[in-house]
Design a protein around this motif. Structure first.
Motif, PDB file in Angstrom:
ATOM      1  N   VAL A  26       0.455  -0.922   0.562  1.00 39.58           N
ATOM      2  CA  VAL A  26      -0.169   0.290   0.565  1.00 39.58           C
ATOM      3  C   VAL A  26       0.963   1.196  -0.056  1.00 39.58           C
ATOM      4  N   GLN A  27       1.908   1.395   0.998  1.00 47.55           N
ATOM      5  CA  GLN A  27       2.880   2.419   1.086  1.00 47.55           C
ATOM      6  C   GLN A  27       3.201   2.116  -0.789  1.00 47.55           C
ATOM      7  N   ASP A  28       3.852   1.713  -1.065  1.00 45.36           N
ATOM      8  CA  ASP A  28       4.474   1.830  -2.437  1.00 45.36           C
ATOM      9  C   ASP A  28       3.976   2.603  -3.101  1.00 45.36           C
ATOM     10  N   ALA A  29       2.087   1.682  -3.221  1.00 41.03           N
ATOM     11  CA  ALA A  29       1.845   2.360  -4.307  1.00 41.03           C
ATOM     12  C   ALA A  29       1.264   3.992  -4.513  1.00 41.03           C
ATOM     13  N   HIS A  30       1.232   3.924  -2.935  1.00 36.45           N
ATOM     14  CA  HIS A  30       1.290   5.958  -2.662  1.00 36.45           C
ATOM     15  C   HIS A  30       2.169   6.278  -3.153  1.00 36.45           C
ATOM     16  N   ARG A  31       3.826   6.201  -2.378  1.00 37.30           N
ATOM     17  CA  ARG A  31       4.466   6.479  -3.364  1.00 37.30           C
ATOM     18  C   ARG A  31       4.326   7.093  -4.676  1.00 37.30           C
ATOM     19  N   LYS A  32       3.717   5.768  -6.163  1.00 37.64           N
ATOM     20  CA  LYS A  32       3.865   5.847  -7.135  1.00 37.64           C
ATOM     21  C   LYS A  32       2.711   6.587  -7.544  1.00 37.64           C
ATOM     22  N   GLY A  33       1.895   7.052  -6.960  1.00 37.96           N
ATOM     23  CA  GLY A  33       0.868   7.724  -7.010  1.00 37.96           C
ATOM     24  C   GLY A  33      -0.608   6.946  -6.951  1.00 37.96           C
ATOM     25  N   VAL A  34      -0.677   5.675  -7.420  1.00 38.77           N
ATOM     26  CA  VAL A  34      -1.248   4.506  -7.330  1.00 38.77           C
ATOM     27  C   VAL A  34      -2.654   4.841  -6.579  1.00 38.77           C
ATOM     28  N   GLU A  35      -3.880   5.023  -6.791  1.00 35.94           N
ATOM     29  CA  GLU A  35      -5.174   4.503  -6.575  1.00 35.94           C
ATOM     30  C   GLU A  35      -4.998   3.436  -5.629  1.00 35.94           C
ATOM     31  N   VAL A  36      -5.347   3.378  -4.540  1.00 31.55           N
ATOM     32  CA  VAL A  36      -5.294   1.888  -3.786  1.00 31.55           C
ATOM     33  C   VAL A  36      -6.955   2.032  -2.846  1.00 31.55           C
ATOM     34  N   GLU A  37      -7.550   0.909  -2.860  1.00 30.33           N
ATOM     35  CA  GLU A  37      -8.919   1.122  -2.414  1.00 30.33           C
ATOM     36  C   GLU A  37      -8.293  -0.438  -1.340  1.00 30.33           C
ATOM     37  N   THR A  38      -8.955   0.213   0.242  1.00 27.12           N
ATOM     38  CA  THR A  38      -9.030  -0.993   0.601  1.00 27.12           C
ATOM     39  C   THR A  38     -10.320  -0.945   1.330  1.00 27.12           C
ATOM     40  N   VAL A  39     -10.209  -2.302   1.639  1.00 27.24           N
ATOM     41  CA  VAL A  39     -11.990  -3.223   2.133  1.00 27.24           C
ATOM     42  C   VAL A  39     -11.184  -3.593   4.006  1.00 27.24           C
ATOM     43  N   ARG A  40     -12.318  -3.470   4.151  1.00 25.62           N
ATOM     44  CA  ARG A  40     -12.424  -3.307   5.765  1.00 25.62           C
ATOM     45  C   ARG A  40     -13.114  -5.016   5.815  1.00 25.62           C
ATOM     46  N   LYS A  41     -12.868  -5.769   6.168  1.00 24.85           N
ATOM     47  CA  LYS A  41     -13.701  -7.343   6.421  1.00 24.85           C
ATOM     48  C   LYS A  41     -14.684  -7.237   7.536  1.00 24.85           C
ATOM     49  N   HIS A  42     -15.728  -7.060   7.282  1.00 23.73           N
ATOM     50  CA  HIS A  42     -16.767  -7.519   8.726  1.00 23.73           C
ATOM     51  C   HIS A  42     -16.990  -8.486   9.085  1.00 23.73           C
ATOM     52  N   GLY A  43     -16.835  -8.938  10.473  1.00 25.65           N
ATOM     53  CA  GLY A  43     -16.920 -10.228  10.635  1.00 25.65           C
ATOM     54  C   GLY A  43     -15.505 -11.187  11.213  1.00 25.65           C
ATOM     55  N   ALA A  44     -14.828 -10.667  10.441  1.00 28.24           N
ATOM     56  CA  ALA A  44     -13.273 -11.912  10.527  1.00 28.24           C
ATOM     57  C   ALA A  44     -13.212 -11.440  12.276  1.00 28.24           C
ATOM     58  N   THR A  45     -12.422 -12.693  12.737  1.00 30.24           N
ATOM     59  CA  THR A  45     -11.690 -13.143  13.444  1.00 30.24           C
ATOM     60  C   THR A  45     -10.953 -12.306  13.970  1.00 30.24           C
ATOM     61  N   ASN A  46     -10.741 -11.470  15.344  1.00 33.40           N
ATOM     62  CA  ASN A  46      -8.922 -11.265  15.354  1.00 33.40           C
ATOM     63  C   ASN A  46      -8.197 -12.384  15.871  1.00 33.40           C
ATOM     64  N   ALA A  47      -7.244 -11.851  15.083  1.00 28.97           N
ATOM     65  CA  ALA A  47      -5.659 -12.853  15.250  1.00 28.97           C
ATOM     66  C   ALA A  47      -5.544 -13.355  16.776  1.00 28.97           C
ATOM     67  N   ASN A  48      -5.821 -11.958  18.118  1.00 30.43           N
ATOM     68  CA  ASN A  48      -5.396 -12.790  18.974  1.00 30.43           C
ATOM     69  C   ASN A  48      -6.436 -13.690  19.414  1.00 30.43           C
ATOM     70  N   ARG A  49      -7.388 -13.320  19.576  1.00 32.75           N
ATOM     71  CA  ARG A  49      -8.634 -14.116  19.209  1.00 32.75           C
ATOM     72  C   ARG A  49      -9.321 -16.034  18.938  1.00 32.75           C
ATOM     73  N   GLY A  50      -8.824 -15.387  17.197  1.00 30.96           N
ATOM     74  CA  GLY A  50      -8.297 -17.098  16.204  1.00 30.96           C
ATOM     75  C   GLY A  50      -9.723 -17.242  16.581  1.00 30.96           C
ATOM     76  N   PRO A  51      -9.958 -18.088  15.898  1.00 33.87           N
ATOM     77  CA  PRO A  51     -11.724 -18.762  15.026  1.00 33.87           C
ATOM     78  C   PRO A  51     -11.663 -19.864  16.173  1.00 33.87           C
ATOM     79  N   ALA A  52     -10.886 -19.955  17.129  1.00 36.65           N
ATOM     80  CA  ALA A  52     -12.085 -21.113  18.550  1.00 36.65           C
ATOM     81  C   ALA A  52     -12.682 -20.325  19.334  1.00 36.65           C
ATOM     82  N   VAL A  53     -13.057 -19.719  19.352  1.00 40.26           N
ATOM     83  CA  VAL A  53     -13.828 -18.924  20.228  1.00 40.26           C
ATOM     84  C   VAL A  53     -15.013 -19.280  18.921  1.00 40.26           C
TER      85      VAL A  53
END
Length: 144
Positions: A26-53
């Motif tokens: 993402v940082q490289d793309a910003h430096r080059k001036g390329v448009e970057v689209e970020t999408v946040r996933k809803h309902g994804a598990t946290n890395a600390n909690r994990g899928p076990a919960v």
């Protein structure tokens, strides 16, 4: 040549292949001036909690429903009647229009009792087999 077709060469610019993921990409793309689209996933598990919960929650919510089993008397009576009629499991299966595995499951007690299949077996063997006990329905309080 057909006038509505475009036969000119087309050149694609930009990266070809899978999009790169990660903070550095993402940082490289910003430096080059390329448009970057970020999408946040809803309902994804946290890395600390994990899928076990989530699996534990699902296991707690899932009810185990008891399945009716064939009694030993039924299985033995069916097998004795089949042997007395001098039929193999495959022959009996053909007579009742079922697979051999169905007959095998009924004789080994792995099948869930199906009254229609039991009637077909009784007609093919020309005998009455002991019926599995009916499930008792629990009366619920109407005061709820």
């Amino acid at each position: 040549m057909l006038p509505h077709q475009d036969w000119n060469r087309v050149q694609f610019t930009g990266p070809v292949g899978k999009a790169k993921k990660g903070e550095k990409a993402v940082q490289d793309a910003h430096r080059k001036g390329v448009e970057v689209e970020t999408v946040r996933k809803h309902g994804a598990t946290n890395a600390n909690r994990g899928p076990a919960v989530n699996m534990k929650k699902l296991a707690d919510e899932t009810d185990v429903i008891p399945v009716a089993e064939l009694p030993h008397e039924f299985r033995m009576a069916m097998q004795k009647a089949r042997v007395a009629a001098n039929l193999s499991q495959a022959d009996l299966a053909k007579r009742i229009n079922e697979k051999q595995s169905v007959v095998n499951d009924y004789e080994n007690g792995r099948a869930v009792p199906n009254p229609q299949v039991i009637v077909k077996i009784e007609r093919a063997l020309n005998c009455r087999l002991p019926r599995p006990p009916k499930e008792k329905k629990l009366k619920q309080n109407e005061d709820m």
